[in-house]
Design a protein around this motif. Sequence first.
Motif, short mmCIF file in Angstrom:
data_model
loop_
_atom_site.label_atom_id
_atom_site.label_comp_id
_atom_site.label_asym_id
_atom_site.label_seq_id
_atom_site.Cartn_x
_atom_site.Cartn_y
_atom_site.Cartn_z
N SER A 164 10.76 6.22 0.29
CA SER A 164 10.56 7.45 1.07
C SER A 164 11.72 7.79 2.01
O SER A 164 11.56 7.87 3.22
CB SER A 164 9.29 7.36 1.92
OG SER A 164 8.23 6.89 1.17
N ASP B 20 3.37 10.74 -11.06
CA ASP B 20 2.59 11.92 -11.40
C ASP B 20 3.47 13.18 -11.38
O ASP B 20 3.46 13.98 -12.31
CB ASP B 20 1.44 12.03 -10.40
CG ASP B 20 0.54 13.19 -10.74
OD1 ASP B 20 0.17 13.28 -11.92
OD2 ASP B 20 0.25 14.01 -9.84
N SER C 248 0.83 -1.20 0.00
CA SER C 248 0.00 0.00 0.00
C SER C 248 0.88 1.26 0.00
O SER C 248 0.63 2.20 -0.76
CB SER C 248 -0.94 0.00 1.21
OG SER C 248 -0.19 -0.08 2.40
N ALA C 249 1.91 1.27 0.83
CA ALA C 249 2.80 2.44 0.87
C ALA C 249 3.49 2.60 -0.48
O ALA C 249 3.62 3.72 -1.00
CB ALA C 249 3.85 2.26 1.97
N TYR C 250 3.88 1.47 -1.07
CA TYR C 250 4.57 1.51 -2.36
C TYR C 250 3.67 2.13 -3.43
O TYR C 250 4.09 3.04 -4.15
CB TYR C 250 4.98 0.10 -2.75
CG TYR C 250 5.45 -0.06 -4.18
CD1 TYR C 250 6.63 0.56 -4.61
CD2 TYR C 250 4.73 -0.82 -5.09
CE1 TYR C 250 7.05 0.41 -5.92
CE2 TYR C 250 5.16 -0.98 -6.39
CZ TYR C 250 6.32 -0.36 -6.81
OH TYR C 250 6.74 -0.51 -8.09
N GLN C 251 2.42 1.65 -3.50
CA GLN C 251 1.52 2.15 -4.54
C GLN C 251 1.31 3.65 -4.41
O GLN C 251 1.34 4.38 -5.40
CB GLN C 251 0.17 1.43 -4.45
CG GLN C 251 0.14 0.22 -5.36
CD GLN C 251 -1.05 -0.66 -5.11
OE1 GLN C 251 -1.87 -0.38 -4.23
NE2 GLN C 251 -1.14 -1.73 -5.86
N LYS C 252 1.16 4.11 -3.16
CA LYS C 252 0.91 5.52 -2.93
C LYS C 252 2.13 6.35 -3.38
O LYS C 252 2.00 7.28 -4.17
CB LYS C 252 0.62 5.74 -1.45
CG LYS C 252 0.12 7.12 -1.14
CD LYS C 252 -0.45 7.18 0.28
CE LYS C 252 -0.49 8.60 0.79
NZ LYS C 252 0.80 9.09 1.27
N THR C 253 3.31 5.96 -2.87
CA THR C 253 4.51 6.72 -3.21
C THR C 253 4.78 6.67 -4.71
O THR C 253 5.10 7.67 -5.32
CB THR C 253 5.73 6.12 -2.49
OG1 THR C 253 5.34 5.68 -1.22
CG2 THR C 253 6.85 7.12 -2.36
N ARG C 254 4.67 5.46 -5.27
CA ARG C 254 4.99 5.29 -6.69
C ARG C 254 4.08 6.16 -7.55
O ARG C 254 4.56 6.90 -8.41
CB ARG C 254 4.79 3.81 -7.07
CG ARG C 254 5.11 3.51 -8.52
CD ARG C 254 4.58 2.16 -8.92
NE ARG C 254 3.12 2.11 -8.76
CZ ARG C 254 2.40 0.99 -8.82
NH1 ARG C 254 2.99 -0.17 -8.99
NH2 ARG C 254 1.10 1.03 -8.68
N ASP C 255 2.77 6.10 -7.30
CA ASP C 255 1.84 6.86 -8.13
C ASP C 255 2.09 8.36 -8.01
O ASP C 255 2.02 9.09 -8.99
CB ASP C 255 0.40 6.51 -7.77
CG ASP C 255 0.09 5.07 -8.13
OD1 ASP C 255 0.89 4.48 -8.90
OD2 ASP C 255 -0.93 4.53 -7.65
N GLU C 256 2.42 8.79 -6.79
CA GLU C 256 2.69 10.21 -6.60
C GLU C 256 3.94 10.64 -7.37
O GLU C 256 3.96 11.66 -8.04
CB GLU C 256 2.86 10.48 -5.10
CG GLU C 256 2.70 11.94 -4.75
CD GLU C 256 3.16 12.22 -3.32
OE1 GLU C 256 2.90 11.37 -2.45
OE2 GLU C 256 3.79 13.27 -3.11
#
Lengths: 263, 327
Positions: free
Chosen positions: B174, B142, B131-139
């Motif tokens: 991060s 972008d 979950s942390a990976y998906q959030k950081t990666r997508d940000e």
Amino acid sequence: MKPYMTVFGAQFRVLLQYRARAWAGFGTQLFWGLIRMAIFTAFYESSTHVQPLSLPDVITYLWLVQALFALTYWSASPEVADKIRNGSIAYELIRPIDLYWYWFARAIACRLAPATLRSIPLFIAAGLFFGLKPPATFASSLLFLGGVASGVAIIAALVCLLNIALLYTLASEGVMRLSIPLTLLFSGMMIPLPLFPLWFQPVVYFLPFRHILDTPIRLYTGNISPTESVWVFLHALIWCVCLTLWGRRLLKRAVSQLVAQGG
Amino acid sequence: MPQIIVENLTKTFKVSQRQAGTLGAIRGLVKRTYNTVEALNNVSFSLEEGELVGYIGPNGAGKSTTIKTISGILVPDSGRVEVMGFVPWKERSEYVRHIGVVFGQRTQLWWDLPVIESFDLLKDIYRVSQSAYQKTRDELIDRLQIAPYLDMPVRQLSLGLRMRCDLAATLLHSPRLLFLDEPTIGLDAVSKLAVREFIRDLNRKNGVTVILTTHDMDDIEALCSRVIVIGKGRLLRDGTLNDLRETVNRERRLRIDLEDSEAQIDIPSVAIWKREGSQVTLQFDPKVISPAELIQRVAAQVAIRDLFVENPPIEEIIARLYEEHLS
């Protein structure tokens, strides 16, 4: 364990891309297999001595060597060598993983991926047309797979040692010139190990190189019986542990006095 | 407590000397002479969390050696380094989870794999949760605008794109501390600006501490309030960009576009720095004569079409600093 599995998977996928190389490898192995078959047939027909392996066994041995050929190593991992030469090794040192097992996992993938692509068609071709016998028993086919696994582990440990040698010398040619003939000769690639002179066999069977090809092949043909195989596997395991421990120690020392190349 | 403490850091390299030519190579086989190069000599500084510091110096000054020592790759001969409570080279595998490093001249991405697979690989190497990976990666995808290129093998990316992907790769776990070793080297103007803006945002919005080495003084001017200058392994200056200007070269320049290209300007204590046709550049010390007064005096002597006051470019200041200390 997970990071190492992922590294293995990624490296495996990279190498599966090279289909043309696999077909070329298959062709070369087939060609050399036929030539070696002819040579050994000529030897056997002109000799009156009783040999330790029968001609059909030798032929099976030769084809298995050809099939497993892609497993053997010829140099340090090319990617690692490049990284050491141009300094990208720095990136590997800022990862929270154990560099030795990282290289080990990559080395296994580098050996297994091309071997998978090449050996299966070769098994089929040699089995159908060129006198490769099936495994002696069902048990020996399982032991064969176990033998291949221990062989790959020893290969990976040796490749790691070559990688580490690069950290010390930058040009690992010297170390390679030493290790490759040893592998060539004492793995059974040139001459099946049972055909070595009797007085020399203790040396050959002591060295770790036999587990690269000779052990899995003779487990396949049943030349090493399941009871004997316990000792053979133990021998491989001891070598594997020793080579790994040695490699890890050398690597630790190398890293502590490292000079990253190129600014 | 500072996030990074560096005290009396010293590192020497032994470099084998070889004479040129075949004869030299043969001689080298028998007898090797070694030269000791002092890469770092008693370097000390400290950094607070959230700072963005430019670490500059000429080629071979010891910038990369410092970065490599603080990031735990090299072991120094002597001196103390403590980063977030870790001694980098001693507790490397635990320590490196908290830092990110970009070496601008090399890539950490797998050459033959699509970019996204390198990202996935790093996720597992750093054991980042899904979950942390998906959030950081997508940000990151972008913010760095790399979405269209994620499925391309790295070898097919342009240098600018590769650098953006490398930056994203470095930040997937991060890190609180980021080392950038020449992140804009070889990039075109557009990519440079994009990288710069990203670094600035990262520092201001996310509070990531950044140490930046570069030869591009525009990077420094655009990003860093504080600069540390080293040369030949020694610390030459540590302070704000303005301090650096003040101590090395206080002078400012007044560029004037004259109506009459033949007109003469003569003001005591002010030198004509450059004259090209109707363009005249005066150099003055604002402590001796204020810009307002100077402009007044100039206007009294000649007819002015246009004028503006500028600082000497930072390159010049740095070059002067190097000359003073290294000659």
